[in-house]
Scaffold this active site. Structure first.
Site, mmCIF file in Angstrom:
data_model
loop_
_atom_site.group_PDB
_atom_site.id
_atom_site.type_symbol
_atom_site.label_atom_id
_atom_site.label_comp_id
_atom_site.label_asym_id
_atom_site.label_seq_id
_atom_site.Cartn_x
_atom_site.Cartn_y
_atom_site.Cartn_z
ATOM 1 N N GLU A 188 0.818 -1.218 0.000
ATOM 2 C CA GLU A 188 0.000 0.000 0.000
ATOM 3 C C GLU A 188 0.854 1.272 0.000
ATOM 4 O OE1 GLU A 188 -4.190 -1.423 1.965
ATOM 5 O OE2 GLU A 188 -2.701 -0.643 3.360
ATOM 6 N N GLU A 264 -6.734 -7.778 -1.168
ATOM 7 C CA GLU A 264 -7.346 -7.811 0.162
ATOM 8 C C GLU A 264 -8.827 -7.508 0.021
ATOM 9 O OE1 GLU A 264 -5.499 -5.362 3.093
ATOM 10 O OE2 GLU A 264 -3.474 -6.131 2.712
#
Length: 622
Positions: A188, A264
């Site tokens: 991320e 995710e």
């Protein structure tokens, strides 16, 4: 097509799937590995769908890894994903630990034996709701440290870590006969985005050390536009179908017709102390999983099984207010914290079973639970009495933050508590920059707390020279967002009536196993009617038969930490939402088990045990 992973017409229409190759991962010829061709993943010459689930080996007792992964396989998933926590593997600079519960290679090989592929997410930053996002706290000894950038002090440390980690990973790759089919580049980073040269550096650092499988990035909607790297497949993180539509469109604009993957899909969410227990309804999960796959996307369930933030490893978040994460990483995931089945598991197993070409293996039986007899602590040692058995305090003219204390072979203190003592001769207003929570004592009398909101406290009238003590707890370093400023303890000077105090005695109370070895049985006293806090309480849990999992309930206790046979179960706090601590049966012995509770303020009379947890709402299915 013999040995093909999945037979499909189009990504949005799953046909019968042949997973036989996944039960024989060592028998196939391996040349091409996982490829991102056009709109499909290909494994060798077969179209491949990733149906993944996240389990973190460092949050699950090693003895239970196989149980959790067998349950994953029986749910119809074919790929395990896991993070690799740098801070746990290199607790001191240059000293590495891949033993016991941190045996990454054993975890990956267990997955292979069960017939699961693996996507490895080695960081170096992993977020994961773990302290400092998995970065070692000793990095913060450098006052100019710029984490997650190409700052030399950071990249030198990453290089040394990767030099040690990657030789363990390389032989486990698909092209070397192992189960690892893809490796994630950082985590991320688009949401952090402080250095445009950083992600190319991490990519090269992996490739230079022999990583040759498919590389991926992973970003949420806030970072997707900034997280992409040339030559690396971008994947997305999300929870809602609305985000799926937005991000799928954006992915197409960034990288064209490449395979889509939700790295995710958040099956629940983490909890923070003082908040509520987060729950995501199982029907909503099923709808979104179905929509993701119908949209032609592979998927990874984050989390399939969350496990536990044993010890002090939990992270924190700090947007408007600082909030530390609870010990349980139940996450309202597909399996519970203790690995038990849920409605989500049953519904997802039916779903994945309906698109499987072969019957799914039967789910393993749930592990037994026991509500043991309550334990009444028989012995006690106040923190003040315990100080004389500890290593000599550090003498310093000014306060020193945890990370810069001259302990642990020069690596500072990562976790636990630090006690600061000095002498004062007057009353007045005490002010300090405390991270994260400091209990203030005049001699041995508690007068209150300092924290992010309470930065001043009144010192009552005293006579003569008096000992001022501040017991500071690192409640968890922030794991997402601004992380460069996550030093703990007393930060800078502490002032009494605007005058800086000096001449400190500093005790590092990290509460490792060696910490308690300093207390011989002779040092403990019988529990008095009115104990002096903070204090350690000692009791014995008797286990007559083969040990089983249980949950510890500390009703009447306020805040502290529990240790069983030297294992740190984690923190408890009566502000909730977590009301019980998971105690794995594998950490118990048949016979007598040592129970030590460190309580900060108020002790109950007994320690109770129950077969079911209390996290806000029970969701366990027998």
């Amino acid at each position: 097509m013999p040995g093909s992973a999945f037979l499909v017409d189009t990504p949005s229409r799953l046909r019968r799937l042949d997973w036989s190759n996944l039960t024989r991962p060592w028998l196939r010829r391996r040349q091409l590995g996982l490829q991102a061709k056009d709109q499909n993943f290909m494994l060798e010459d077969s179209t491949f769908w990733i149906f993944g689930g996240s389990v973190h080996y460092f949050r699950v007792p090693k003895e239970y890894w196989r149980d959790r992964l067998l349950k994953m396989k029986a749910c119809g998933l074919n790929t395990l994903t896991t993070y690799v926590p740098w801070n746990l593997h290199e607790p001191e600079r240059g000293r590495f630990d891949f033993s016991g519960n941190l045996d990454l290679e054993a975890f990956v090989l267990t997955a292979a034996e069960i017939g699961l592929w693996v996507i490895l997410r080695p960081g170096p930053y992993i977020c994961s709701e773990i302290d400092l996002g998995g970065l070692p706290s000793w990095l913060l000894q450098d006052s100019g440290m710029r984490l997650r950038t190409t700052y030399k002090g950071f990249t030198n440390a990453v290089d040394l870590y990767f030099d040690h980690l990657m030789p363990r990973v390389v032989p486990l790759q698909y092209k070397h006969g192992g189960p690892i089919i893809a490796v994630q580049v950082e985590n991320e980073y688009g949401s952090y985005n402080k250095d445009p040269t950083y992600m190319p550096y991490i990519k090269k650092a992996l490739e230079d050390r022999g990583i040759e499988e498919l590389l991926l990035t992973s970003d949420n909607k806030d970072g997707l536009s900034s997280g992409a790297v040339d030559g690396v497949l971008a994947t997305i993180n999300l929870q809602s179908q609305h985000d799926l539509q937005l991000l799928s469109t954006f992915l197409f604009t960034v990288q064209g017709a490449r395979p889509k993957m939700v790295m995710e899909y958040w099956t629940g969410w983490f909890d923070s102390w003082g908040g509520t227990h987060n729950i995501l309804d199982s029907s909503e999960v099923l709808k979104t999983v179905s929509a993701i796959i119908d949209a032609g996307s592979s998927i990874n369930l984050y989390m399939f099984h969350g496990g536990t933030n044993f010890g002090f490893i939990n992270g924190a978040m700090h947007y408007y207010d600082y909030k530390s994460h609870v010990t349980s990483y139940d996450y309202d995931a597909v399996l519970t914290e203790a690995g038990d089945y849920t409605a989500k598991y049953l519904q997802l197993r039916d779903f994945f079973g309906s698109i499987s070409g072969t019957p799914l293996p039967p789910p393993p039986d749930p592990l037994p639970k026991t509500a043991y007899e309550s334990v009444t602590p028989a012995f006690y040692l106040s923190l003040w009495d315990a100080l004389k058995y500890m290593e000599a305090p550090i003498n310093s003219e000014q306060p020193v933050n945890m990370e810069n204390l001259p302990v642990n072979n020069g690596n500072g203190q990562s976790f636990g508590y630090t006690l600061y003592e000095t002498t004062i001769a007057s009353s007045g207003v005490l002010s300090a920059f405390v991270r994260d929570r400091g209990q203030v004592f005049v001699n041995t009398v508690s007068i209150g707390f300092l924290d992010y909101k309470r930065k001043e406290i009144n010192i009552p009238l005293i006579q003569g020279y008096t000992t001022l003590r501040i017991l500071v707890e690192n409640c968890g370093r922030v794991n997402y967002g601004e992380i460069d400023n996550q030093r703990k303890g007393l930060i800078g000077n502490i002032y009494l009536n605007d005058s800086p105090l000096s001449k400190f005695r500093i005790y590092s109370l990290d509460m490792k196993k060696s910490f308690f070895q300093r207390f011989s049985f002779d040092e403990w006293n019988k529990v008095p009617e009115a104990p002096t806090f903070p204090a350690f309480f000692l009791g014995a849990l008797s286990v007559a038969l083969s040990p089983s999992d249980t949950f510890m309930k500390l009703e009447g206790w306020e805040k502290g930490v529990v240790f069983i046979n030297g294992q740190n179960l984690g923190r408890y706090w009566n502000i909730g939402p977590q009301e019980t601590l998971y105690l794995p049966g594998t950490w118990l012995d048949q016979g007598i088990n040592q129970v030590i509770v460190f309580e900060e303020k108020m002790a109950g009379s007994v320690i109770q045990f129950t077969e079911t947890p209390h996290l806000g709402r029970s969701r366990y299915i027998n």
